[in-house]
Each structure stands twice: as structure tokens, then as C-alpha cells.
Write a protein that holds these residues in place. Structure first.
Motif, PDB file in Angstrom:
ATOM      1  N   PRO A 268       0.945  -1.299  -0.153  1.00 34.63           N
ATOM      2  CA  PRO A 268      -0.167  -0.453   0.059  1.00 34.63           C
ATOM      3  C   PRO A 268       0.490   1.086  -0.411  1.00 34.63           C
ATOM      4  CG  PRO A 268       0.016  -0.928   2.375  1.00 34.63           C
ATOM      5  CD  PRO A 268       0.713  -1.431   1.349  1.00 34.63           C
ATOM      6  N   THR A 269       2.125   1.262  -0.593  1.00 31.70           N
ATOM      7  CA  THR A 269       2.366   2.206  -0.608  1.00 31.70           C
ATOM      8  C   THR A 269       2.212   3.438  -0.740  1.00 31.70           C
ATOM      9  OG1 THR A 269       4.578   0.952  -1.596  1.00 31.70           O
ATOM     10  CG2 THR A 269       4.927   3.097  -1.836  1.00 31.70           C
ATOM     11  N   PHE A 270       1.106   4.017  -2.290  1.00 28.95           N
ATOM     12  CA  PHE A 270       0.564   5.373  -2.519  1.00 28.95           C
ATOM     13  C   PHE A 270      -0.612   5.304  -1.481  1.00 28.95           C
ATOM     14  CE2 PHE A 270       3.427   3.498  -5.800  1.00 28.95           C
ATOM     15  CZ  PHE A 270       4.215   4.761  -6.057  1.00 28.95           C
ATOM     16  N   ALA A 271      -0.951   4.231  -0.913  1.00 27.68           N
ATOM     17  CA  ALA A 271      -2.770   4.136  -0.259  1.00 27.68           C
ATOM     18  C   ALA A 271      -2.420   4.371   0.844  1.00 27.68           C
ATOM     19  CB  ALA A 271      -3.324   3.401  -1.229  1.00 27.68           C
ATOM     20  N   ILE A 272      -1.299   4.336   1.852  1.00 26.62           N
ATOM     21  CA  ILE A 272      -1.051   4.704   3.413  1.00 26.62           C
ATOM     22  C   ILE A 272      -1.485   3.015   3.053  1.00 26.62           C
ATOM     23  CG2 ILE A 272      -0.938   5.219   4.979  1.00 26.62           C
ATOM     24  CD1 ILE A 272       0.674   7.245   2.860  1.00 26.62           C
ATOM     25  N   TYR A 273      -2.956   2.745   3.287  1.00 28.31           N
ATOM     26  CA  TYR A 273      -2.899   1.273   3.739  1.00 28.31           C
ATOM     27  C   TYR A 273      -4.359   0.692   3.516  1.00 28.31           C
ATOM     28  CZ  TYR A 273      -6.861   2.876   6.940  1.00 28.31           C
ATOM     29  OH  TYR A 273      -7.922   3.592   7.111  1.00 28.31           O
ATOM     30  N   TYR A 274      -4.395  -0.408   3.349  1.00 30.13           N
ATOM     31  CA  TYR A 274      -5.410  -1.444   2.969  1.00 30.13           C
ATOM     32  C   TYR A 274      -6.059  -1.855   3.627  1.00 30.13           C
ATOM     33  CZ  TYR A 274      -4.128  -0.537  -2.085  1.00 30.13           C
ATOM     34  OH  TYR A 274      -3.309   1.077  -3.132  1.00 30.13           O
ATOM     35  N   GLU A 275      -7.425  -2.229   3.808  1.00 28.96           N
ATOM     36  CA  GLU A 275      -8.105  -2.709   4.587  1.00 28.96           C
ATOM     37  C   GLU A 275      -8.650  -4.650   4.218  1.00 28.96           C
ATOM     38  OE1 GLU A 275     -12.505  -2.250   6.903  1.00 28.96           O
ATOM     39  OE2 GLU A 275     -11.203  -0.540   6.072  1.00 28.96           O
ATOM     40  N   TYR A 276      -8.770  -5.387   4.613  1.00 30.13           N
ATOM     41  CA  TYR A 276      -8.691  -6.743   4.366  1.00 30.13           C
ATOM     42  C   TYR A 276      -9.639  -7.629   5.562  1.00 30.13           C
ATOM     43  CZ  TYR A 276      -4.971  -6.131   1.385  1.00 30.13           C
ATOM     44  OH  TYR A 276      -4.227  -5.674  -0.079  1.00 30.13           O
ATOM     45  N   ASP A 277     -11.178  -7.963   4.869  1.00 34.22           N
ATOM     46  CA  ASP A 277     -11.789  -8.455   5.203  1.00 34.22           C
ATOM     47  C   ASP A 277     -11.298 -10.238   5.544  1.00 34.22           C
ATOM     48  OD1 ASP A 277     -13.433  -6.668   6.168  1.00 34.22           O
ATOM     49  OD2 ASP A 277     -14.583  -6.679   4.697  1.00 34.22           O
ATOM     50  N   VAL A 278     -10.538 -10.971   6.690  1.00 33.87           N
ATOM     51  CA  VAL A 278     -10.745 -12.150   7.210  1.00 33.87           C
ATOM     52  C   VAL A 278     -11.773 -13.130   6.928  1.00 33.87           C
ATOM     53  CG1 VAL A 278      -8.992 -14.059   8.050  1.00 33.87           C
ATOM     54  CG2 VAL A 278      -8.193 -11.310   7.956  1.00 33.87           C
ATOM     55  N   PRO A 279     -11.470 -14.600   6.212  1.00 35.08           N
ATOM     56  CA  PRO A 279     -12.281 -14.919   5.740  1.00 35.08           C
ATOM     57  C   PRO A 279     -12.868 -15.670   7.560  1.00 35.08           C
ATOM     58  CG  PRO A 279     -10.681 -15.604   4.699  1.00 35.08           C
ATOM     59  CD  PRO A 279     -10.359 -14.699   4.810  1.00 35.08           C
ATOM     60  N   GLU A 280     -14.512 -15.587   7.347  1.00 36.82           N
ATOM     61  CA  GLU A 280     -15.013 -16.553   8.761  1.00 36.82           C
ATOM     62  C   GLU A 280     -14.432 -17.827   9.100  1.00 36.82           C
ATOM     63  OE1 GLU A 280     -18.863 -16.845   8.081  1.00 36.82           O
ATOM     64  OE2 GLU A 280     -19.642 -14.147   8.069  1.00 36.82           O
ATOM     65  N   THR A 281     -13.338 -18.099   8.612  1.00 37.32           N
ATOM     66  CA  THR A 281     -12.385 -19.974   8.890  1.00 37.32           C
ATOM     67  C   THR A 281     -11.980 -19.265  10.424  1.00 37.32           C
ATOM     68  OG1 THR A 281     -11.707 -19.582   6.708  1.00 37.32           O
ATOM     69  CG2 THR A 281     -13.527 -21.025   6.818  1.00 37.32           C
ATOM     70  N   GLN A 282     -11.059 -18.476   9.739  1.00 34.00           N
ATOM     71  CA  GLN A 282     -10.202 -17.812  10.409  1.00 34.00           C
ATOM     72  C   GLN A 282     -11.859 -17.487  12.052  1.00 34.00           C
ATOM     73  OE1 GLN A 282      -7.205 -18.168  10.346  1.00 34.00           O
ATOM     74  NE2 GLN A 282      -7.514 -18.853   8.350  1.00 34.00           N
ATOM     75  N   SER A 283     -11.142 -17.409  13.397  1.00 36.74           N
ATOM     76  CA  SER A 283     -11.564 -17.121  14.476  1.00 36.74           C
ATOM     77  C   SER A 283     -11.684 -16.101  15.207  1.00 36.74           C
ATOM     78  CB  SER A 283     -12.651 -18.914  15.395  1.00 36.74           C
ATOM     79  OG  SER A 283     -10.788 -18.961  15.753  1.00 36.74           O
TER      80      SER A 283
END
Length: 360
Positions: A268-283
Motif C-alpha cells: 500500500p505504498t501510495f495508499a498508506i494502508y489497505y483493509e482486508y476482511d479475513v474469511p470467517e473460517t479464521q475465528s
């Protein structure tokens, strides 16, 4: 005030030493990188130089100044070293430690403490040790800037904090780039029978490994994620990844993301940060935030990121370029666990990776 650039990969520092020698002999003040932060270097035997340093640093009366000594043998000329103290010193040095020992009082007034003790440092920084030994006298090891203020990991940060008048008192700046995020040295008093820790420096080391390939780094990422999940059960987790270009910070984050079921992570060098939703299998971990602080220039920019709003239960924030993370952490008022991942290039594909717990 002149500035010269220090090539951290250079192994022959003869030319640099010869540039600094006449400046230090004349009582000049040099700002230079160390294994912790940028520091003021002056000849600790030169009274005029030490007086100038104390004014620059705004040091109160009676507050001593620690010094770089280069080697144990050289230190013996300036401090009393008992057999038990030497055993401790050989275990810890070179490294980020200031060791307090009885002084032999061969330095300028204002360096030695009122208790006749002296703080010495032998840093894990070859050019500094070589400089001290070649120069032939201890050099001060006090952080650049005003006493009580933030320490500095870059020349730009240091100059921004200093008035024009004080800048004029500096003879030379050695620019070593942006330093890795480090805490001040750990201070241990060896002047008494039993060692006493006066200040804790780096966080607790959790793991260290040498990797030989990107695959090894990915395996290390899996172990790091396992550690992270243990802490994430209680509170949000921040991973601070530090190291120079090409050391593998993004490889580490992508490997963590892959373990979480995410394969579309990009830098994310130009965006500063990216957000990701982790799959529900990860509790345990529900959100991954991938930050890259390389383009952050001003501390005010951190307030615009609204970091606290991201630190929610189940969130993991991975931060590349942790060398710039001091103000990032200052803007987090939410209780979170902070892990530092230091990555050091040892060869074309060889890396040293160290994981430390900074905040629990």
C-alpha cells in the motif's frame, strides 16, 4: 553546518574517521547515527566541547553524560572494572547497553556523575567503535536533541526539532538515513556488588532466526502469526516491521495474509494502508490492515489516519517501515499488543529476523 552521508554497507571508514578527527579535536559537535538513535558526539576530554554539548542538550546541573569507549580494553583506562563486572560486560557488549561503573575521573567536568561513576557504551555499530579507538578518547553518547524530548531516527526529524541558533552550534552531521526503530539503551549499574537495572531498553525478545530464502521467511511468518493469534485473543495486535529496502517486509506480510486466507494483498505504498476482511473460517483475527509508512513525512499525518478506530477486537495491523512508527504508536490510545519484527540483510538471500514484544 555540513552534512555527509554514511553508507551503512561500507566496511572501510578510514576517510570518514579522518574527516571527523580535526572537528572533534577542535571541540566541534558532530551528530551521528548509533545503534539506537542519532547522538551528539564530542570529545569527552575536551571541556569546551562538553560545555557546548550540555547547552545544546539543555542538561540540568549534575546530570552526567555517557560515553562511547570502543572496546573493553579501552574502557579500562576510564573506569574500574571488577571481575564480576567484566563477566557481565562480555555477555552484553557490543550492544544497546549503558553500563555504569566507578570512574577513574580522566574526563571533562560534567561527564562523570556526582557519585564518581561513568556510563559507558560499546555499540553494535562498527564504524563508531572504530572511530573511538582511532581517535583515542571517549566520545559522548547522549541522544541528539533536547533532554526530555523525543529521540530522533532521522536527520530531518532532528533538524526540525532544533532552533536555528542551536543548529549553528553543530559542526557536522553524519546522515545514516532513517534508523531502525529502537528504544534507548538499557542502563545497568555495575558499580555495586549486585547489578541493578536502572532503565529497560528493548522489549522482550520472543524469537530470532536466520533465514536463507523467501520460503524460510514465509515459514517465519507462519510462526509469527501463531504468536499473534495468542495475543489477539485478548486485544488488537500491531506488528511493526522494520528493515531496509528489499529485506522482505512485504514478503512477510503477504505470507501472514496467505495464512489468513487472503491472497490478493499488495503493497500500500501510495495508499498508506489497505483493509482486508479475513474469511470467517479464521475465528480470532477478523480484519487485516496493511500499512506502509514510507511516504509519511509529517507527524500530523498520523492523526488523519484515525488509527484508534481500526484497533477493534480481532484486528491485526501490519506496519511496514516501522522506522517511522514512533508517531504511529503515539496516536494509539487503545490498549493493544505491539510486536516488533526486525529484519536485517546478511547476504543476497540471507536474513536475520528478530521478534520482540514491545507492549503487552
Amino acid at each position: 553546518m555540513n552534512t555527509i552521508v554514511l553508507d551503512q554497507n561500507e566496511h572501510n571508514f578510514t576517510a570518514l574517521r579522518e574527516q571527523l578527527r580535526p572537528i572533534l579535536k577542535a571541540g566541534g559537535v558532530v551528530v551521528a547515527p548509533t545503534d539506537t538513535v542519532y547522538a551528539y558526539l564530542v570529545d569527552a576530554t575536551n571541556q569546551e566541547a562538553v560545555d557546548t554539548l550540555r547547552k545544546l542538550r539543555n542538561l540540568p546541573m549534575g546530570k552526567p553524560v555517557s560515553v562511547f569507549v570502543g572496546s573493553l580494553e579501552f574502557a579500562n583506562d576510564y573506569v574500574e572494572i571488577s571481575g564480576s563486572a567484566e563477566a557481565v560486560m562480555r555477555k552484553l557488549l557490543p550492544g544497546p547497553y549503558t553500563l555504569i561503573l566507578p570512574s577513574k575521573r580522566q574526563l571533562a567536568s560534567g561527564v562523570v556523575s556526582e557519585k564518581d561513576t561513568l556510563g559507558i557504551r560499546i555499540p553494535k555499530h562498527p564504524w563508531l567503535n572504530e572511530l573511538v579507538l582511532a581517535y583515542g578518547a571517549p566520545l559522548t553518547a547522549t541522544a541528539a536533541g533536547n533532554v526530555g524530548s523525543s529521540t530522533h531516527l532521522s536527520v530531518a526529524s532532528f533538524l526540525k526539532s532544533l532552533s536555528k541558533k542551536k543548529q549553528q552550534a553543530i559542526s557536522l552531521i553524519v546522515d545514516g538515513g532513517i534508523l531502525s526503530r529502537n528504544d534507548p539503551s538499557t542502563v545497568i549499574d555495575l558499580s555495586t556488588t549486585d547489578p541493578i537495572m536502572l532503565r529497560s531498553g528493548e522489549g522482550r525478545k520472543l524469537k530470532e532466526a536466520i533465514t536463507e530464502s523467501a520460503k524460510d521467511t514465509e515459514k517465519m511468518a507462519s510462526e509469527l502469526l501463531h504468536l499473534t493469534k495468542d495475543y489477539a485473543k485478548q486485544k488488537p495486535v500491531v506488528l511493526l516491521l522494520e528493515g531496509h529496502f528489499g529485506v522482505g517486509k512485504t514478503v512477510m506480510v503477504k505470507a501472514i495474509a496467505h495464512e489468513l486466507g487472503l491472497d490478493d494483498v499488495i503493497s500500500p505504498t501510495f495508499a498508506i494502508y489497505y483493509e482486508y476482511d479475513v474469511p470467517e473460517t479464521q475465528s480470532i483475527i477478523k480484519k487485516l490492515y496493511h500499512f506502509d509508512l514510507f511516504r509519511i513525512e509529517d507527524a500530523e499525518e498520523y492523526s488523519e489516519l484515525e488509527i484508534n478506530s481500526l484497533l477493534t477486537p480481532g484486528s491485526l495491523i501490519a506496519v511496514e517501515w516501522a522506522q517511522k512508527s514512533h508517531d504511529f504508536i503515539k496516536h494509539t490510545s487503545v490498549n493493544c499488543t505491539v510486536l516488533l519484527v526486525h529484519m536485517e540483510r546478511l547476504g543476497d538471500t540471507t536474513r536475520r529476523i528478530e521478534i520482540r514484544l514491545l507492549q503487552e
